[in-house]
Motif scaffolding. Structure first.
Motif, PDB file in Angstrom:
ATOM      1  N   ARG A 107     -94.976  15.586 -41.038  1.00  0.00           N
ATOM      2  CA  ARG A 107     -96.058  14.644 -40.774  1.00  0.00           C
ATOM      3  C   ARG A 107     -95.501  13.235 -40.948  1.00  0.00           C
ATOM      4  O   ARG A 107     -94.945  12.908 -42.004  1.00  0.00           O
ATOM      5  N   ASP A 108     -95.645  12.398 -39.910  1.00  0.00           N
ATOM      6  CA  ASP A 108     -95.112  11.052 -40.029  1.00  0.00           C
ATOM      7  C   ASP A 108     -96.058  10.184 -40.859  1.00  0.00           C
ATOM      8  O   ASP A 108     -97.081  10.651 -41.380  1.00  0.00           O
ATOM      9  N   SER A 109     -95.715   8.906 -41.018  1.00  0.00           N
ATOM     10  CA  SER A 109     -96.503   8.016 -41.884  1.00  0.00           C
ATOM     11  C   SER A 109     -97.905   7.780 -41.352  1.00  0.00           C
ATOM     12  O   SER A 109     -98.779   7.297 -42.080  1.00  0.00           O
ATOM     13  N   LEU A 110     -98.140   8.122 -40.085  1.00  0.00           N
ATOM     14  CA  LEU A 110     -99.463   7.988 -39.479  1.00  0.00           C
ATOM     15  C   LEU A 110    -100.233   9.304 -39.508  1.00  0.00           C
ATOM     16  O   LEU A 110    -101.321   9.394 -38.948  1.00  0.00           O
ATOM     17  N   GLY A 111     -99.645  10.314 -40.142  1.00  0.00           N
ATOM     18  CA  GLY A 111    -100.316  11.607 -40.258  1.00  0.00           C
ATOM     19  C   GLY A 111    -100.170  12.499 -39.050  1.00  0.00           C
ATOM     20  O   GLY A 111    -100.827  13.549 -38.961  1.00  0.00           O
ATOM     21  N   ARG A 112     -99.300  12.140 -38.111  1.00  0.00           N
ATOM     22  CA  ARG A 112     -99.142  12.918 -36.884  1.00  0.00           C
ATOM     23  C   ARG A 112     -98.123  14.036 -37.060  1.00  0.00           C
ATOM     24  O   ARG A 112     -97.058  13.833 -37.641  1.00  0.00           O
ATOM     25  N   GLU A 113     -98.435  15.200 -36.548  1.00  0.00           N
ATOM     26  CA  GLU A 113     -97.480  16.302 -36.520  1.00  0.00           C
ATOM     27  C   GLU A 113     -96.326  15.900 -35.601  1.00  0.00           C
ATOM     28  O   GLU A 113     -96.512  15.551 -34.434  1.00  0.00           O
ATOM     29  N   THR A 114     -95.114  15.953 -36.156  1.00  0.00           N
ATOM     30  CA  THR A 114     -93.940  15.400 -35.488  1.00  0.00           C
ATOM     31  C   THR A 114     -92.786  16.391 -35.571  1.00  0.00           C
ATOM     32  O   THR A 114     -92.664  17.125 -36.551  1.00  0.00           O
ATOM     33  N   VAL A 115     -91.935  16.405 -34.539  1.00  0.00           N
ATOM     34  CA  VAL A 115     -90.727  17.235 -34.557  1.00  0.00           C
ATOM     35  C   VAL A 115     -89.541  16.372 -34.149  1.00  0.00           C
ATOM     36  O   VAL A 115     -89.591  15.664 -33.139  1.00  0.00           O
ATOM     37  N   THR A 116     -88.471  16.420 -34.945  1.00  0.00           N
ATOM     38  CA  THR A 116     -87.252  15.690 -34.591  1.00  0.00           C
ATOM     39  C   THR A 116     -86.455  16.458 -33.539  1.00  0.00           C
ATOM     40  O   THR A 116     -86.410  17.686 -33.554  1.00  0.00           O
ATOM     41  N   PHE A 117     -85.833  15.721 -32.645  1.00  0.00           N
ATOM     42  CA  PHE A 117     -84.842  16.267 -31.716  1.00  0.00           C
ATOM     43  C   PHE A 117     -83.600  15.386 -31.834  1.00  0.00           C
ATOM     44  O   PHE A 117     -83.403  14.448 -31.065  1.00  0.00           O
ATOM     45  N   VAL A 118     -82.785  15.689 -32.841  1.00  0.00           N
ATOM     46  CA  VAL A 118     -81.571  14.916 -33.090  1.00  0.00           C
ATOM     47  C   VAL A 118     -80.391  15.722 -32.569  1.00  0.00           C
ATOM     48  O   VAL A 118     -80.030  16.768 -33.117  1.00  0.00           O
ATOM     49  N   ARG A 119     -79.801  15.220 -31.481  1.00  0.00           N
ATOM     50  CA  ARG A 119     -78.690  15.910 -30.824  1.00  0.00           C
ATOM     51  C   ARG A 119     -77.397  15.156 -31.106  1.00  0.00           C
ATOM     52  O   ARG A 119     -77.333  13.937 -30.901  1.00  0.00           O
ATOM     53  N   THR A 120     -76.388  15.868 -31.578  1.00  0.00           N
ATOM     54  CA  THR A 120     -75.091  15.262 -31.873  1.00  0.00           C
ATOM     55  C   THR A 120     -74.028  15.908 -30.997  1.00  0.00           C
ATOM     56  O   THR A 120     -73.886  17.136 -30.977  1.00  0.00           O
ATOM     57  N   PHE A 121     -73.298  15.074 -30.276  1.00  0.00           N
ATOM     58  CA  PHE A 121     -72.212  15.511 -29.399  1.00  0.00           C
ATOM     59  C   PHE A 121     -70.914  14.977 -29.983  1.00  0.00           C
ATOM     60  O   PHE A 121     -70.794  13.774 -30.257  1.00  0.00           O
ATOM     61  N   VAL A 122     -69.931  15.837 -30.174  1.00  0.00           N
ATOM     62  CA  VAL A 122     -68.686  15.421 -30.815  1.00  0.00           C
ATOM     63  C   VAL A 122     -67.625  15.205 -29.731  1.00  0.00           C
ATOM     64  O   VAL A 122     -67.005  16.149 -29.230  1.00  0.00           O
TER      65      VAL A 122
END
Length: 222
Positions: free
Chosen positions: A81-96
């Motif tokens: 839950r972000d600071s605004l109370g919204r259901e949130t999902v991260t999509f953090v993609r790392t390319f090496v």
């Protein structure tokens, strides 16, 4: 709980491959994350003039200026839950490549817009409507309207200067891996960049989201 992807797809969510339902079917109250690890067989970008724009976006983890083959890849999906109370999902993609490069996004479901909204980069300067469908058990995502946010500035970005994304994620039972194909193109300048490859997922138990993958700033506007 109902995930943001279940809300976006409605009854079509049940048409996803079971592995995709597992991957996209959890939320912040479930105490799990999804961490994918694999190899992108190809990471590419368009003609030479696109590279300065890709480099500029990369400063805020929005775009990828590099290209290559057999590129190690991870994706971190943490619900919270972000600071605004919204259901949130991260999509953090790392390319090496020679050094790791990240492409960050955080997603919410917006009842006002009737779709998932994707906030791009570390500072959520850009929000993008994502329209989702299910095709032969695969999840297909097409980007729609894009908006820019910075201080008092808030405006729709004209389509002729944006990149339209199409993403297809599926599960290959023959190899037991997820497949991802991403292409971003501009209607005037053609293909901008994209990548394709495979990965496997683990579903670790978690409490919250690691600070290093949270956005630096959260944007209230959708």
């Amino acid at each position: 709980m109902t995930s943001i992807f279940q809300r976006a797809l409605g009854s079509d969510f049940d048409r996803l491959h079971p592995q995709l339902r597992r991957r996209f079917g959890f939320g912040s109250e479930d105490g799990i994350a999804c961490v994918g690890t694999g190899v992108m067989e190809r990471v590419w970008h368009g003609r030479g003039f696109t590279r300065p724009f890709l480099w500029l976006g990369a400063q805020r983890h929005i775009l990828l200026p590099s290209r290559g083959s057999d590129v190690p890849f991870t994706i971190q999906n943490y619900p919270y839950r972000d600071s605004l109370g919204r259901e949130t999902v991260t999509f953090v993609r790392t390319f090496v490549f020679d050094r790791p490069q990240r492409w960050d996004a955080t997603m919410i479901y917006s009842p006002e817009r009737g779709c998932v909204v994707d906030y791009l980069g570390t500072h959520q300067h850009v929000s993008v409507d994502l329209h989702m469908s299910v095709v032969d058990g695969a999840l297909v995502i097409r980007s729609g309207e894009q908006r820019f946010h910075e201080g008092p500035l808030h405006f729709r970005i004209p389509s002729w200067v944006t990149g339209a994304a199409e993403v297809r994620e599926s599960y290959d039972e023959k190899v037991g891996r997820f497949r991802i194909d991403v292409e971003v193109s501009n209607r005037r300048f053609g293909p901008l960049f994209g990548y394709s490859g495979t990965f496997t997922c683990t579903f670790p138990s978690v409490e919250g989201v690691p600070e290093e993958i949270r956005p630096v700033r959260e944007q209230a506007r959708v």
